[in-house]
Design an enzyme around this catalytic site. Sequence first.
Site, PDB file in Angstrom:
ATOM      1  N   LYS A 211       0.839  -1.200   0.000  1.00  0.00           N
ATOM      2  CA  LYS A 211       0.000   0.000   0.000  1.00  0.00           C
ATOM      3  C   LYS A 211       0.877   1.253   0.000  1.00  0.00           C
ATOM      4  CE  LYS A 211      -3.455   2.309   2.848  1.00  0.00           C
ATOM      5  NZ  LYS A 211      -4.372   2.248   3.980  1.00  0.00           N
ATOM      6  N   GLU A 217      10.578  -4.581   4.401  1.00  0.00           N
ATOM      7  CA  GLU A 217      10.656  -6.015   4.063  1.00  0.00           C
ATOM      8  C   GLU A 217      10.316  -6.219   2.588  1.00  0.00           C
ATOM      9  OE1 GLU A 217       9.057  -4.720   6.616  1.00  0.00           O
ATOM     10  OE2 GLU A 217       9.318  -5.932   8.441  1.00  0.00           O
ATOM     11  N   GLY A 272      -4.804  -1.878   5.121  1.00  0.00           N
ATOM     12  CA  GLY A 272      -4.022  -3.020   4.641  1.00  0.00           C
ATOM     13  C   GLY A 272      -4.703  -4.354   4.923  1.00  0.00           C
ATOM     14  N   ARG A 273      -5.195  -4.531   6.135  1.00  0.00           N
ATOM     15  CA  ARG A 273      -5.787  -5.826   6.520  1.00  0.00           C
ATOM     16  C   ARG A 273      -7.196  -6.008   5.961  1.00  0.00           C
ATOM     17  NH1 ARG A 273      -4.607  -2.485  10.581  1.00  0.00           N
ATOM     18  NH2 ARG A 273      -6.238  -1.642  11.927  1.00  0.00           N
ATOM     19  N   GLU A 358      -4.648  -6.794  14.843  1.00  0.00           N
ATOM     20  CA  GLU A 358      -4.107  -5.480  14.467  1.00  0.00           C
ATOM     21  C   GLU A 358      -5.211  -4.423  14.594  1.00  0.00           C
ATOM     22  OE1 GLU A 358      -0.644  -4.909  11.513  1.00  0.00           O
ATOM     23  OE2 GLU A 358      -2.350  -4.186  10.380  1.00  0.00           O
ATOM     24  N   HIS A 389      -5.479 -33.366  17.903  1.00  0.00           N
ATOM     25  CA  HIS A 389      -4.391 -34.222  18.378  1.00  0.00           C
ATOM     26  C   HIS A 389      -3.230 -33.398  18.900  1.00  0.00           C
ATOM     27  CE1 HIS A 389      -6.274 -37.932  17.004  1.00  0.00           C
ATOM     28  NE2 HIS A 389      -6.791 -37.149  16.062  1.00  0.00           N
ATOM     29  N   LYS A 513       9.256  -1.021  13.645  1.00  0.00           N
ATOM     30  CA  LYS A 513       9.808  -0.682  12.325  1.00  0.00           C
ATOM     31  C   LYS A 513      10.928   0.356  12.476  1.00  0.00           C
ATOM     32  CE  LYS A 513       5.554  -0.992   9.567  1.00  0.00           C
ATOM     33  NZ  LYS A 513       4.671  -0.212   8.716  1.00  0.00           N
TER      34      LYS A 513
HETATM   35  O1  F6P Z   1       2.290  -4.246   9.839  1.00  0.00           O
HETATM   36  C1  F6P Z   1       1.874  -2.940   9.611  1.00  0.00           C
HETATM   37  C2  F6P Z   1       1.326  -2.770   8.256  1.00  0.00           C
HETATM   38  O2  F6P Z   1       1.172  -1.408   8.081  1.00  0.00           O
HETATM   39  C3  F6P Z   1       0.023  -3.511   8.000  1.00  0.00           C
HETATM   40  O3  F6P Z   1      -1.074  -2.862   8.489  1.00  0.00           O
HETATM   41  C4  F6P Z   1       0.056  -3.635   6.532  1.00  0.00           C
HETATM   42  O4  F6P Z   1      -0.878  -4.545   6.075  1.00  0.00           O
HETATM   43  C5  F6P Z   1       1.484  -4.042   6.316  1.00  0.00           C
HETATM   44  O5  F6P Z   1       2.200  -3.260   7.262  1.00  0.00           O
HETATM   45  C6  F6P Z   1       2.034  -3.862   4.939  1.00  0.00           C
HETATM   46  O6  F6P Z   1       2.023  -2.531   4.537  1.00  0.00           O
HETATM   47  P1  F6P Z   1       2.202  -2.106   3.039  1.00  0.00           P
HETATM   48  O7  F6P Z   1       1.097  -2.722   2.245  1.00  0.00           O
HETATM   49  O8  F6P Z   1       2.179  -0.622   3.028  1.00  0.00           O
HETATM   50  O9  F6P Z   1       3.528  -2.645   2.563  1.00  0.00           O
END
Ligand code: F6P
Length: 549
Positions: A211, A217, A272-273, A358, A389, A513
């Site tokens: 987003k 990452e 995002g979620r 979240e 199990h 972060k």
């Molecule tokens: O973990 C925090 C967060 O902002 C989430 O809410 C989001 O889904 C994720 O990082 C990834 O963010 P982006 O889509 O901006 O890479």
Amino acid sequence: MNADGRTRLNQTPEWTALEKHREELAGTGLRDLFAAEPGRGSGYTLQVGDLHIDYSKHLVTDETLRLLRELAAATDVFGLRDAMFRGEKINVTENRAVLHTALRAAPGAVVEVDGENVVPAVHAVLDKMAGFAERVRSGEWTGHTGRRIRNVVNIGIGGSDLGPAMAYEVLRSFTDRDLTVRFVSNVDGADLHEATRDLDPAETLFIVASKTFTTIETITNATSARSWLVDALGDEAAVAKHFVALSTNAEKVSDFGIDTANMFEFWDWVGGRYSYDSAIGLSLMIAIGPDRFREMLDGFRLVDDHFRTAPAEANAPLLLGLLGIWYDNFHDAQSHAVLPYSHYLSKFTAYLQQLDMESNGKYVARDGKRVEWQTGPVVWGTPGTNGQHAYYQLIHQGTKLIPADFIGFAEPVAELSGELKAQHDLLMANFFAQTQALAFGKTAEEVRAEGVPEELVPHKTFPGDRPTTTILARELTPSVLGQLVALYEHKVLVQGAVWNIDSFDQWGVELGKVLAKRVEPALTEGKEVPGLDTSTQALVAKYRELRGR
Ligand code: F6P
């Protein structure tokens, strides 16, 4: 009193009435409730679209449900719901609208953000996605060397990974089996390595899903993927045919080197979620095809309409949210298990962990004050038969109350046949047996009647009264998946509304972060990080020693 003029939740008469009611109900178990109400098994149910929801095995009476609905009315849950659907900025700390429901609005619908109808843009992106997905699926979109795309690798994390990865798994039997679709999220290089080690770069398409397009990452993995591709194909120009982006940030996409013509857009009003039915679902759409994707959106919309219009007594997200509050706030339950009896739902609970935790893992209320009540539970679980199990022992006989959702299907997926299809009855026999055992347990008398030696009787006695919701549908289709996800999305809103928290921000993940960025130079270059505590300093020194630095 809250700063916003609301009475503190735990001082409202509705809350106090529930506390009193909880005391009155102490000692009344599910055996008593079922004995008192012969029609309870079929009466405490709801049908929403394809979902049959049975809530009879909960420690509630009609009075409990009435009092819970009063709490919902006092906290204006439906007011927040309506404000969300209207596009108001209910994400108060980020001053944003929360409009994942617009992502599945019918083409003619009108949903305005700042006076602008966003529905045409939603459908324009969906159409663009569909066109691209068809070109990849048909082989018309080729890689840099003219070879057909056979592998799709989605690079994203959190909401830009969990949704499509989960849904791809759920709908595997609807996917084009000639395409290999993989998901890379972890910044641990092993993730990208394992996802690409057996792939031919000339046949691989990377979808960079972010987003913000700043998530370290994702950008790190995408940069490594680009090197892998360019090194193999020997031409920087190859990026154009092998990388597309899903983002709200055209500038950063362009900075990365992806042509914005190959960017699929979404908007800041999509959390995002809550985003996998936006452009973030492109990998899924390529896998299952645009028609199936639209069926899934129809499923979401069905539950949106239900949530918006069903009266409180028959409103499934409201009911599930309130049942969660009953255990969380009035029974001190700390966690909530989601236990699917479907192999295809193996990633469903992991997806819900982000959606729920979240969203509602907050200790600060919307007015900035610390809450004095429990908020979101720990959500956990894996496919049910495997769990039986492993950890079900604790749910049956442990000292903790763990409310659980059981999700199962009458039909196995269409692809199964013969003996594998026949196994479905055994799977579902377990499904029904478990909720029965959890609810009603086994008394000492029943154990004794089986001739069990007296010293073993306590060990073989099950207390019961372990509450469960059963969600049963005929078949796990794209539409049913959409219905299930929307049900949980709206449940989260209900609970956040009652707890008076902002379910749509996520400040808690920001600190980690920022600190990771600060600590990295200490690992790589041995730089001193001002203000680093002595424990972390010593650990960093140990790490460098172990790495021979
Ligand atoms: O973990 C925090 C967060 O902002 C989430 O809410 C989001 O889904 C994720 O990082 C990834 O963010 P982006 O889509 O901006 O890479």
